[in-house]
Every structure is written in structure tokens, then in C-alpha cells.
Design a protein around this motif. Structure first.
Motif, PDB file in Angstrom:
ATOM      1  N   ASN A 184       0.829  -1.208   0.000  1.00  0.00           N
ATOM      2  CA  ASN A 184       0.000   0.000   0.000  1.00  0.00           C
ATOM      3  C   ASN A 184       0.856   1.247   0.000  1.00  0.00           C
ATOM      4  OD1 ASN A 184      -1.788  -2.122   1.842  1.00  0.00           O
ATOM      5  ND2 ASN A 184      -3.023  -0.890   0.445  1.00  0.00           N
ATOM      6  N   ASP A 185       0.287   2.325  -0.513  1.00  0.00           N
ATOM      7  CA  ASP A 185       0.976   3.616  -0.492  1.00  0.00           C
ATOM      8  C   ASP A 185       0.779   4.340   0.831  1.00  0.00           C
ATOM      9  OD1 ASP A 185       1.887   3.276  -3.093  1.00  0.00           O
ATOM     10  OD2 ASP A 185       0.057   4.131  -3.955  1.00  0.00           O
TER      11      ASP A 185
ATOM     12  N   LEU B 274       0.637 -10.765 -15.452  1.00  0.00           N
ATOM     13  CA  LEU B 274       0.348  -9.541 -14.726  1.00  0.00           C
ATOM     14  C   LEU B 274      -0.419  -9.859 -13.452  1.00  0.00           C
ATOM     15  CD1 LEU B 274      -0.852  -7.322 -17.721  1.00  0.00           C
ATOM     16  CD2 LEU B 274       1.414  -7.342 -16.681  1.00  0.00           C
ATOM     17  N   ASP B 275      -0.304  -8.961 -12.462  1.00  0.00           N
ATOM     18  CA  ASP B 275      -1.039  -9.114 -11.212  1.00  0.00           C
ATOM     19  C   ASP B 275      -2.066  -7.995 -11.087  1.00  0.00           C
ATOM     20  OD1 ASP B 275       0.296 -11.382 -10.437  1.00  0.00           O
ATOM     21  OD2 ASP B 275       1.842 -10.303  -9.334  1.00  0.00           O
ATOM     22  N   PHE B 276      -3.265  -8.359 -10.626  1.00  0.00           N
ATOM     23  CA  PHE B 276      -4.349  -7.400 -10.464  1.00  0.00           C
ATOM     24  C   PHE B 276      -4.959  -7.556  -9.075  1.00  0.00           C
ATOM     25  CE2 PHE B 276      -4.123  -8.422 -14.962  1.00  0.00           C
ATOM     26  CZ  PHE B 276      -4.203  -7.175 -15.583  1.00  0.00           C
ATOM     27  N   ILE B 277      -5.603  -6.493  -8.606  1.00  0.00           N
ATOM     28  CA  ILE B 277      -6.396  -6.571  -7.376  1.00  0.00           C
ATOM     29  C   ILE B 277      -7.811  -6.101  -7.689  1.00  0.00           C
ATOM     30  CG2 ILE B 277      -4.473  -6.262  -5.766  1.00  0.00           C
ATOM     31  CD1 ILE B 277      -5.369  -3.324  -5.462  1.00  0.00           C
ATOM     32  N   VAL B 278      -8.767  -6.602  -6.911  1.00  0.00           N
ATOM     33  CA  VAL B 278     -10.150  -6.139  -6.984  1.00  0.00           C
ATOM     34  C   VAL B 278     -10.493  -5.353  -5.724  1.00  0.00           C
ATOM     35  CG1 VAL B 278     -12.566  -6.849  -7.070  1.00  0.00           C
ATOM     36  CG2 VAL B 278     -10.895  -8.015  -8.494  1.00  0.00           C
ATOM     37  N   TYR B 279     -10.296  -5.978  -4.557  1.00  0.00           N
ATOM     38  CA  TYR B 279     -10.613  -5.299  -3.300  1.00  0.00           C
ATOM     39  C   TYR B 279      -9.721  -4.069  -3.135  1.00  0.00           C
ATOM     40  CZ  TYR B 279     -13.317  -9.329  -1.568  1.00  0.00           C
ATOM     41  OH  TYR B 279     -14.260 -10.321  -1.396  1.00  0.00           O
TER      42      TYR B 279
ATOM     43  N   ALA C 271      -6.467  -8.547   4.272  1.00  0.00           N
ATOM     44  CA  ALA C 271      -5.187  -7.843   4.132  1.00  0.00           C
ATOM     45  C   ALA C 271      -4.828  -7.751   2.660  1.00  0.00           C
ATOM     46  CB  ALA C 271      -4.087  -8.578   4.900  1.00  0.00           C
ATOM     47  N   GLY C 272      -3.934  -6.836   2.335  1.00  0.00           N
ATOM     48  CA  GLY C 272      -3.440  -6.720   0.974  1.00  0.00           C
ATOM     49  C   GLY C 272      -4.401  -6.067   0.008  1.00  0.00           C
ATOM     50  N   ILE C 273      -5.319  -5.236   0.494  1.00  0.00           N
ATOM     51  CA  ILE C 273      -6.263  -4.565  -0.400  1.00  0.00           C
ATOM     52  C   ILE C 273      -5.684  -3.232  -0.855  1.00  0.00           C
ATOM     53  CG2 ILE C 273      -8.185  -5.640   0.805  1.00  0.00           C
ATOM     54  CD1 ILE C 273      -8.779  -2.832   1.965  1.00  0.00           C
ATOM     55  N   GLY C 274      -6.293  -2.650  -1.889  1.00  0.00           N
ATOM     56  CA  GLY C 274      -5.833  -1.373  -2.426  1.00  0.00           C
ATOM     57  C   GLY C 274      -6.188  -0.197  -1.529  1.00  0.00           C
TER      58      GLY C 274
END
Length: 257
Positions: A48-49, A170-175, A207-210
Motif C-alpha cells: 500500500n501507499d 500480470l497481477d491485479f487486485i479487486v478489493y 489484508a493486501g487490499i488497495g
């Protein structure tokens, strides 16, 4: 755990052909519910930023009744509407916290339980987006409820197409790619029994959400059922600097702690 043996999974060959997903031949559009992230390798967690914080709000049956009574045009509501009501409430509250950067596009994740047949194990999750072409902070709650319940755009086909095309490159996130609302109301989180006793409280964390954050709507504790069932638990994962504002907004407007 309670003495019930789960049924063995049905062989995949028993799934009707009409239910096997067909991928589109070309990528027609970009899914708004996905965000491409830096490769995460074997960690399965994206960085996360900003620092993220989690908090759970408890919505009692009495509080649900109060929310219904305070929402113009929503005097009656069925159990199936509670997710839309609470998602709309959280969406508008977060819009007030974020001000000019309020989220106009949100992601909705829910289970497509109506399409299940013969309890065949399958991925029944629906992923879609809802867009608001008006200022969410100033919107009537009923307007947002209808938007979530009636105007969601299903993005599963586009996501499947994208994943099929790029496979593991490639890797993507939804949450957390957008502000994400996850409907877990049907999950039997209080079904586990140990020596005949059920949990007093059960919850999910993610954990690990945007950085846009995620809101989980779950069943509340089963003790003291009245009115609208067992109430709800809302678990929120947000950037740390937004959580205080959200708590204040919910406490002042709705008396939610």
C-alpha cells in the motif's frame, strides 16, 4: 466439527455445458473493478501507499430500524435490501470524509446464490461496478440504494477475458481498486459449534487490499434477535487518515459506533 460430514464434490463432467464460461475472442473494454499492481510473486499481498486501518461497526436490529425510519421513501425493506442500505450509507459517509476526492465509482462483490444448482462447487461471486454521475456527498440515501440495487454493471466477462489473455504475466487486485463493498450476509459465520456452543462474535478481516478501501457487510451476533434478525457487522479497511473522519461522521449522523 458439529458431526456433519460434508458431501463429496460433484465431478466437473456433471456441470451442464451452458454453465461453462465462454471467453470472448477479443478484449472489448477495460474492467473498472480491476487495478494492475506491481508483481507480487509468491507473497499474494500488494504493498500500500499508505498505512491501512481496520475497524468493525456493530449495527443492532434496533439501529437498522432507526436507519429505515430516517430514510425517506424506505419505510419497508426486506432482508435482501440491508446490504444495499448499509453500502449506500457507508458510501455517502466516506464521500463526506473525502470531500472533493469522493468516490464516484465503487465495486460491488456479492454471491450469485440464485444461480446455484444441485450444490455443485463453483465460483458464484459477482463482481460489478456502480457509477454515480452526481455528487455522492449531497445525494439522498434512497438514490444511492437504488443505484446499488438496480444499476450495477456486471464485469465478470471482462475480467475473465483479461485474465485469460494475460494468464500469469500480470497481477491485479479487486478489493480496494475502487472503494469496494462485499456482501457476506449469507455466510454462516456463526454456524460452527464447539461442544454444542456457538461463537459469541465472529468476523472477517482482509489484508493486501488497495488504497481505496473495502467494506465487508456480515451477519451480526445471533444473541438477542429481534426486529431485523441479528443485525449486521460492518468491517471497514481504510487508509488510517480517513478512519477517524468516518467514525465521527457515522456517530454524528446515525449514532453508529
Amino acid at each position: 466439527m458439529a458431526g456433519h460430514t460434508p458431501l463429496p464434490p460433484q465431478p466437473l463432467r456433471n456441470i451442464p455445458n451452458s454453465e461453462i464460461c465462454q471467453f470472448p475472442p477479443t478484449l472489448s473494454e477495460k474492467p473498472f473493478s480491476l487495478k494492475m499492481v506491481e508483481p507480487v510473486g509468491d507473497y499474494w499481498l500488494t504493498a500500500n501507499d499508505c498505512k491501512m486501518e481496520s475497524h468493525s461497526f456493530h449495527i443492532t436490529p434496533k439501529k437498522l430500524d432507526h436507519i429505515l425510519s430516517m430514510t425517506s421513501g424506505l419505510n419497508q425493506a426486506s432482508q435482501s435490501q440491508f446490504f444495499e442500505i448499509l453500502a449506500a450509507l457507508m458510501w455517502r459517509s466516506l464521500a463526506k470524509v473525502r470531500g472533493e476526492s469522493e468516490p464516484r465509482v465503487v465495486t460491488i462483490c456479492k454471491n450469485n446464490s440464485h444461480n446455484r444448482r444441485n450444490e455443485i462447487p463453483s465460483n458464484g461471486q459477482v463482481i460489478g461496478i456502480v457509477k454515480a454521475d452526481f455528487k455522492v456527498e449531497k445525494a439522498e440515501l434512497l438514490e444511492l440504494i437504488k443505484l446499488i440495487g438496480e444499476k450495477m454493471v456486471d464485469e465478470r466477462n471482462v475480467i475473465e477475458e483479461l485474465v485469460e489473455r494475460y494468464n500469469e504475466k500480470l497481477d491485479f487486485i479487486v478489493y480496494g481498486a475502487n472503494l469496494t463493498f462485499v456482501d457476506l450476509e449469507e455466510v454462516d459465520i456463526y454456524g460452527l459449534q464447539l461442544k454444542g456452543k456457538k461463537p459469541v462474535f465472529a468476523n472477517y478481516m482482509v489484508a493486501g487490499i488497495g488504497d481505496e478501501g473495502t467494506v465487508l457487510v456480515l451477519p451480526g451476533p445471533e444473541n438477542g434477535k429481534q426486529g431485523n434478525g441479528e443485525g449486521r457487522t460492518i468491517t471497514v479497511i481504510l487508509p488510517e487518515n480517513q478512519m477517524v473522519g468516518l467514525k465521527n461522521a457515522l456517530r454524528k449522523e446515525w449514532g453508529i459506533f
